[in-house]
Each structure stands twice: as structure tokens, then as C-alpha cells.
Scaffold this active site. Structure first.
Site, short mmCIF file in Angstrom:
data_model
loop_
_atom_site.label_atom_id
_atom_site.label_comp_id
_atom_site.label_asym_id
_atom_site.label_seq_id
_atom_site.Cartn_x
_atom_site.Cartn_y
_atom_site.Cartn_z
N LYS A 188 29.90 29.81 -52.95
CA LYS A 188 31.10 30.63 -53.11
C LYS A 188 32.35 29.85 -52.67
CE LYS A 188 33.21 35.05 -51.94
NZ LYS A 188 33.05 36.48 -51.84
N ARG A 230 36.34 42.49 -50.86
CA ARG A 230 35.91 43.72 -51.49
C ARG A 230 35.23 44.61 -50.45
NH1 ARG A 230 32.36 45.07 -56.10
NH2 ARG A 230 30.68 43.84 -55.23
N ARG A 247 22.91 39.51 -57.11
CA ARG A 247 22.34 38.35 -56.40
C ARG A 247 21.35 37.63 -57.32
NH1 ARG A 247 25.90 39.40 -53.68
NH2 ARG A 247 26.02 40.21 -51.57
P1 ATP Z 1 29.57 40.85 -53.63
O1 ATP Z 1 30.99 40.72 -54.09
O2 ATP Z 1 28.59 40.36 -54.63
O3 ATP Z 1 29.25 42.21 -53.11
P2 ATP Z 1 30.13 38.89 -51.54
O4 ATP Z 1 29.26 38.44 -50.43
O5 ATP Z 1 30.77 37.83 -52.36
O6 ATP Z 1 29.30 39.90 -52.40
P3 ATP Z 1 32.73 40.04 -51.14
O7 ATP Z 1 33.08 41.36 -50.61
O8 ATP Z 1 33.07 39.72 -52.57
O9 ATP Z 1 31.20 39.81 -50.88
O10 ATP Z 1 33.45 38.93 -50.25
C1 ATP Z 1 33.47 39.01 -48.84
C2 ATP Z 1 32.46 38.01 -48.30
O11 ATP Z 1 32.95 36.71 -48.59
C3 ATP Z 1 32.33 38.04 -46.80
O12 ATP Z 1 31.35 38.96 -46.40
C4 ATP Z 1 31.90 36.60 -46.47
O13 ATP Z 1 30.52 36.43 -46.67
C5 ATP Z 1 32.55 35.81 -47.59
N1 ATP Z 1 33.75 35.08 -47.15
C6 ATP Z 1 34.69 35.41 -46.25
N2 ATP Z 1 35.62 34.45 -46.12
C7 ATP Z 1 35.24 33.49 -47.00
C8 ATP Z 1 35.78 32.25 -47.34
N3 ATP Z 1 36.89 31.77 -46.80
N4 ATP Z 1 35.12 31.55 -48.29
C9 ATP Z 1 33.99 31.99 -48.86
N5 ATP Z 1 33.43 33.16 -48.57
C10 ATP Z 1 34.05 33.90 -47.65
C1 BTN Z 2 36.22 38.84 -52.10
O1 BTN Z 2 35.52 37.84 -52.30
O2 BTN Z 2 35.75 39.94 -51.77
C2 BTN Z 2 37.69 38.79 -52.37
C3 BTN Z 2 38.44 37.96 -51.39
C4 BTN Z 2 39.93 38.03 -51.67
C5 BTN Z 2 40.74 37.32 -50.62
C6 BTN Z 2 42.20 37.28 -50.99
S1 BTN Z 2 43.13 36.14 -50.01
C7 BTN Z 2 44.62 36.76 -50.67
C8 BTN Z 2 44.46 38.27 -50.75
N1 BTN Z 2 44.78 38.89 -49.48
C9 BTN Z 2 43.73 39.50 -48.92
O3 BTN Z 2 43.73 40.11 -47.83
N2 BTN Z 2 42.65 39.35 -49.71
C10 BTN Z 2 42.96 38.60 -50.91
#
Ligand code: ATP
Ligand code: BTN
Length: 312
Positions: free
Chosen positions: A176, A112, A309
């Protein structure tokens, strides 16, 4: 990282050095350096005298098994790709509704708000589902409905402590596990929205991986074939998406509450310019988050530039 080399080795079959050099137009010294680099990025390679091959840390995606188990979804399986969401966005014209793109590895996986999504080789479920929706269907609660499909699939496969964090995260035992990224195109000349539903779930990641937040993976609870997870996940997506297309989020609200990570817990909401504290009171049928503020009012927040959070 040499993506062409990685793609060539991704079938996990032996390739002779001379054949690789010929196919990729490399000299043998460069090939050795490139192989070394792949190994340094966590890809296990077995180098023998004449040939080398990739040793997967997990089973590979099984096209025959998956396509047979999912006759209603056209599957596109790529060993290496920039992002499965990007692939679907780039191929909307050719793809049938309910097509699914799967990959072993993404070079530019995204989360996101442009955040980076880490996708180690064969270590995750990486999936993008293409679906069209009539233009009169409100899509604001879609990522929450998708969360239910993921939670149902994992629960059916016997995973414990599966939880959802508004608006798009999947948690396992307090960390997560994965996320959902919905992207769409709105053609003014089309009667429908073209929506890409991206899901990333950690299955087994190399131990040296660290992120800015604690992460969970399915292998911490049971050893499971990724193909079984993908099959169950797509079956649940088919059924939840049919329901959502007809009735929206309303029939899924009670179930979402059961999986809600912060239901009736103290939380903070990180808005663009301010932070708000309160008690989380679940979600609305439009996918908004309900927060009981410190003044006792209940306020609804739409999905957007906002993060939820827990309150330490
Ligand atoms: P929010 O969605 O509440 O704003 P979030 O930290 O979950 O917060 P997202 O944008 O949903 O943010 O997800 C991207 C984040 O997920 C990255 O900044 C990193 O911290 C985390 N991330 C990236 N790769 C992975 C992975 N393989 N597994 C778990 N978390 C990951
Ligand atoms: C998040 O937590 O912000 C969402 C993560 C979504 C990751 C998936 S992996 C398959 C698909 N391809 C991408 O580049 N992102 C989503």
C-alpha cells in the site's frame, strides 16, 4: 508534540532560542524539553549555540513553483494542520471550485471508516481537492476515477507496478502506497454537492515507522521531488474530474481494469457480518466490485462497510 513550535520551525530557517521563547511564551528549559520531544518523534533538528532549525529529510512544498504550474487551481499550503480534508470541509463557503489544500504534516490524518492515517513531516503528498458536482451526477464511482488520476500521474512519472485496490487504495510493487478519502456536504438549498477528495501518498517515510500492514513509498523506486508529483497529480485530477463530471466512470473502466490489483484473482470480501470468497471480476460503471462466487454467480458489491483482501 508542541504543534505551535513545529509550525514555527516548519519554514526550515534558523530561529534563535530567545525569539522562539518570546513568540511562544515559553521559558528556555521548557523549550529544550519540547525540542527534544520533536526530535524523538522523528523530526530532525539542528541545535546550535544561539539558534536551531529543522533539517528537512525532503524538499519542502514549493508554493511559487506549484501555483505557477497550476494556474487553474487555487492552492492553500499549510505546514501543519489537523487534516487537509477537515480544513476544506470547514472552509467550503470561501473556497473556489478546484481549490487544493496541501500540508507537510497532519496531526489527525484520517482514512476510510475513521481509521488513522499516518503523515510524517514532509514525507508524503497530503492533498485535499475541493470540487462541486451537479446533483444529478452519480458519485458512487468517484473514488475509482480518482484512482485513475493517481495511477496516470505516477505512470507518467515512470513509476513501475502502480496498482489500484478497490475501492480506495493505491499500491506500488505489491504494497500500500496511499489512499483516497472522499467526504462531502449536501446542502438541500444548493444545486450541487460539495465534495472533498483527500489523497495521501507516501514519498519518503522514516525507516522506524511501522504499521499494521506493509507500506510502500515512492522513494523506493526513484528519488523524486514531491512538488513534481503534486503538480502531475493535480493536472491529472483536473482532467479526470472534468471527464467524470460529463460521462461518469464508463470511459475509465478499461483503464481501471489494467491497474486492478486483484483482477481475476482469488479474493475474499470482508462484509459486516460475513466473509465471502470468490474470483474478482473487475468493477461496474457505478463503482461496484464484481465477485464470481464459489457457486459461479457474479455478484456486485457497492462501496461501503466492506473490505477487499487477497486470498492467501
Ligand atoms: P480497506 O480500505 O480495504 O478497508 P485498508 O487497510 O487499506 O483497508 P483504509 O481505511 O483504506 O484501510 O486505510 C487506513 C489504513 O491505512 C490504516 O489502518 C493503516 O493500516 C494504513 N495506513 C495508515 N497510514 C498509512 C500510510 N502512511 N501509508 C500506508 N498505509 C497507511
Ligand atoms: C485510506 O486509505 O483510507 C485513505 C487515506 C487518505 C489520507 C488522506 S491524506 C490527505 C487527506 N486528509 C486526511 O485526513 N485524509 C486524506
Amino acid at each position: 508534540m508542541n504543534i505551535a513550535l513545529l509550525t514555527l520551525l516548519a519554514d526550515a530557517k534558523p530561529h534563535t532560542y530567545s525569539q522562539i521563547c518570546q513568540t511562544l511564551a515559553l521559558d528556555s528549559a521548557t523549550l529544550m524539553t519540547e525540542l527534544e520531544q520533536l526530535q524523538q518523534s522523528g523530526i530532525q533538528l539542528i541545535k546550535e549555540e544561539q539558534h536551531c532549525y529543522w533539517l528537512p529529510t525532503a524538499e519542502l512544498l514549493d508554493r511559487d513553483f506549484l501555483q505557477q504550474a497550476l494556474p487553474h487551481n487555487h492552492l492553500i499550503i499549510k505546514p501543519v494542520i489537523d487534516s487537509t480534508n477537515q480544513y476544506v470541509l470547514d472552509h467550503l463557503r470561501e473556497l473556489a471550485n478546484n481549490s487544493v489544500c496541501l500540508a507537510e504534516y497532519q496531526t489527525a490524518g484520517r482514512g476510510r471508516r475513521g481509521r488513522k492515517w499516518l503523515s510524517p513531516f514532509a514525507g508524503q503528498v497530503i492533498l485535499s481537492f475541493y470540487r462541486t458536482f451537479a446533483k444529478d451526477i452519480p458519485l458512487s464511482g468517484l473514488s475509482l476515477a480518482i484512482g485513475i488520476a493517481v495511477a496516470r500521474a505516477l505512470t507518467l512519472l515512470n513509476f513501475q507496478q502502480v496498482q489500484l485496490k478497490w475501492p480506495n487504495d493505491i499500491w506500488l510493487a505489491g504494497k500500500k502506497l496511499g489512499g483516497i478519502l472522499i467526504e462531502m456536504k449536501q446542502h438541500s438549498d444548493l444545486s450541487h454537492y460539495q465534495v472533498v477528495i483527500g489523497i495521501g501518498l507516501n514519498v519518503a517515510l522514516p525507516t522506524e515507522i511501522t504499521l499494521d500492514q506493509p507500506i510502500a513509498m515512492l522513494s523506493q523506486q526513484q528519488k523524486i521531488d514531491r512538488n513534481l508529483v503534486i503538480k502531475e497529480l493535480i493536472l491529472q485530477l483536473n482532467s479526470v474530474l472534468d471527464l467524470f463530471s460529463e460521462q461518469g466512470l464508463t470511459p475509465l473502466l478499461a483503464e481501471w481494469q489494467q491497474y486492478d490489483l486483484f483482477y481475476q484473482q482469488p479474493v475474499k470480501l470482508l462484509l459486516e457480518k460475513q466473509q465471502l470468497s470468490g474470483i474478482e471480476q473487475g468493477i461496474t460503471a457505478q463503482g461496484e466490485l464484481l465477485l464470481q462466487t464459489e457457486q459461479g454467480e457474479i455478484k456486485a458489491f457497492a462501496i461501503g462497510e466492506i473490505s477487499l483482501r487477497g486470498k492467501e
